[in-house]
Write a protein that holds these residues in place. Structure first.
Motif, mmCIF file in Angstrom:
data_model
loop_
_atom_site.group_PDB
_atom_site.id
_atom_site.type_symbol
_atom_site.label_atom_id
_atom_site.label_comp_id
_atom_site.label_asym_id
_atom_site.label_seq_id
_atom_site.Cartn_x
_atom_site.Cartn_y
_atom_site.Cartn_z
ATOM 1 N N LEU A 20 -4.571 -3.863 11.952
ATOM 2 C CA LEU A 20 -3.195 -3.616 11.515
ATOM 3 C C LEU A 20 -2.400 -2.874 12.591
ATOM 4 N N LEU A 21 -3.032 -1.898 13.228
ATOM 5 C CA LEU A 21 -2.354 -1.158 14.287
ATOM 6 C C LEU A 21 -1.978 -2.091 15.439
ATOM 7 N N VAL A 25 11.744 4.287 8.988
ATOM 8 C CA VAL A 25 11.403 2.882 8.765
ATOM 9 C C VAL A 25 10.910 2.776 7.332
ATOM 10 N N ASP A 26 11.571 1.941 6.524
ATOM 11 C CA ASP A 26 11.180 1.880 5.111
ATOM 12 C C ASP A 26 10.175 0.775 4.802
ATOM 13 N N ASP A 27 9.940 -0.121 5.773
ATOM 14 C CA ASP A 27 8.925 -1.157 5.585
ATOM 15 C C ASP A 27 7.634 -0.657 6.229
ATOM 16 N N VAL A 28 6.902 0.160 5.486
ATOM 17 C CA VAL A 28 5.765 0.882 6.043
ATOM 18 C C VAL A 28 4.463 0.093 5.905
ATOM 19 N N VAL A 29 3.725 0.046 7.004
ATOM 20 C CA VAL A 29 2.377 -0.534 6.972
ATOM 21 C C VAL A 29 1.435 0.580 6.542
ATOM 22 N N SER A 30 0.740 0.385 5.432
ATOM 23 C CA SER A 30 -0.169 1.408 4.920
ATOM 24 C C SER A 30 -1.479 0.763 4.484
ATOM 25 N N VAL A 31 -2.462 1.601 4.225
ATOM 26 C CA VAL A 31 -3.764 1.120 3.775
ATOM 27 C C VAL A 31 -4.227 1.965 2.597
ATOM 28 N N LEU A 43 -0.798 5.010 10.782
ATOM 29 C CA LEU A 43 -0.319 4.550 9.470
ATOM 30 C C LEU A 43 -0.840 5.470 8.369
ATOM 31 N N PRO A 44 -0.140 5.516 7.240
ATOM 32 C CA PRO A 44 -0.565 6.371 6.129
ATOM 33 C C PRO A 44 -1.598 5.699 5.236
ATOM 34 N N VAL A 45 -2.384 6.522 4.571
ATOM 35 C CA VAL A 45 -3.348 6.067 3.570
ATOM 36 C C VAL A 45 -2.805 6.493 2.209
ATOM 37 N N VAL A 46 -2.670 5.536 1.289
ATOM 38 C CA VAL A 46 -2.071 5.836 -0.011
ATOM 39 C C VAL A 46 -3.025 5.466 -1.149
ATOM 40 N N ASP A 47 -2.796 6.080 -2.309
ATOM 41 C CA ASP A 47 -3.589 5.722 -3.486
ATOM 42 C C ASP A 47 -2.864 4.636 -4.268
#
Length: 246
Positions: free
Chosen positions: A29-30, A11-17, A38-42
């Protein structure tokens, strides 16, 4: 052979925080998106960690190596927690050009249910779950048989079309026939196991010459009706996972 890549399933439309996202915002969000993690990104979209529903439940219960002393108010704890404290890290990731089999092994090895997908710079480009990987097993039996016959037997091993009979039912591939060498059987079975959508391989193949120890041997299917430890010797003794016919 061409194997499906993770890029075709992710899935390329990723929900992240981001690390500063609050506990309640993560939980929201979940729930809103109907996802379990969901992933945590910088700021560069590089994956720092992953948060799952289990992480939230454990934190709320005051469980976890990095959990701070439980406060008198559970709601106050939820307000204070941020994604950086909630996430599991370092993140277990996979690249878009990885095979489905490689991703499945990575999930099993690390006991995770989802893998953020990253590019060559480790930036988030998608996400894949166990459910996504199961889609490969929906592949039609005729497509599986065609790949085994055309790409493995004929194009890779240069065998005549009638050398091996291939039957596929519900993803289970049955191979029957006689090949020249024991080593040929090993190759055919291994390659068949790697075909997308294959659930198992039933090996009924025989060989004319046992080249594993350079001694000629005439092997027929009737000779392999003894107990499993001996009957499946030409595959089992090599540690390969092959389904055996009764």
């Amino acid at each position: 052979m061409k194997h499906s890549k993770i890029g075709s399933l992710m899935v390329d439309d990723v929900v992240s925080v981001i690390p500063e996202t609050s506990f309640k915002e993560v939980a929201k969000l979940l729930a809103v998106h109907g996802i379990s993690g969901l992933p945590v990104v910088d700021t560069d979209d590089k994956v720092l960690g992953v948060i799952s529903e289990s992480d939230l439940v454990l934190r709320q219960a005051g469980v976890g190596a990095e959990t701070e002393p439980v406060r008198s108010s559970a709601d106050a704890t939820a307000q204070a927690m941020r994604a950086r404290e909630l996430m599991s890290h370092p993140a277990i990731t996979v690249q878009a050009d990885s095979t489905i089999a490689a991703a499945a092994r990575r999930m099993a090895e690390h006991r995770v249910e989802r893998l953020p997908v990253v590019d060559e710079d480790d930036r988030l480009v998608g996400i894949v779950t166990r459910r996504d990987l199961l889609q490969v097993f929906l592949r039609p039996d005729p497509d599986i048989r065609r790949e085994v016959v055309d790409e493995i037997l004929e194009q890779t091993l240069w065998l005549s079309p009638d050398a091996v009979q291939v039957h596929v039912i519900d993803g289970v591939v049955t191979l029957e026939g006689q090949l020249e060498r024991f080593s040929d059987i090993q190759v055919v079975v291994r390659l068949a196991q790697e075909v997308d959508g294959v659930v198992a391989v039933v090996d009924k193949l025989t060989f004319r010459h046992d080249d594993s120890d350079s001694r000629p041997a005439q092997q027929t299917s009737s000779q392999r009706t003894s107990p499993p430890a001996l009957a499946g010797d030409h595959a089992g003794r090599r540690g390969m996972h092959v389904e055996r016919s009764p």
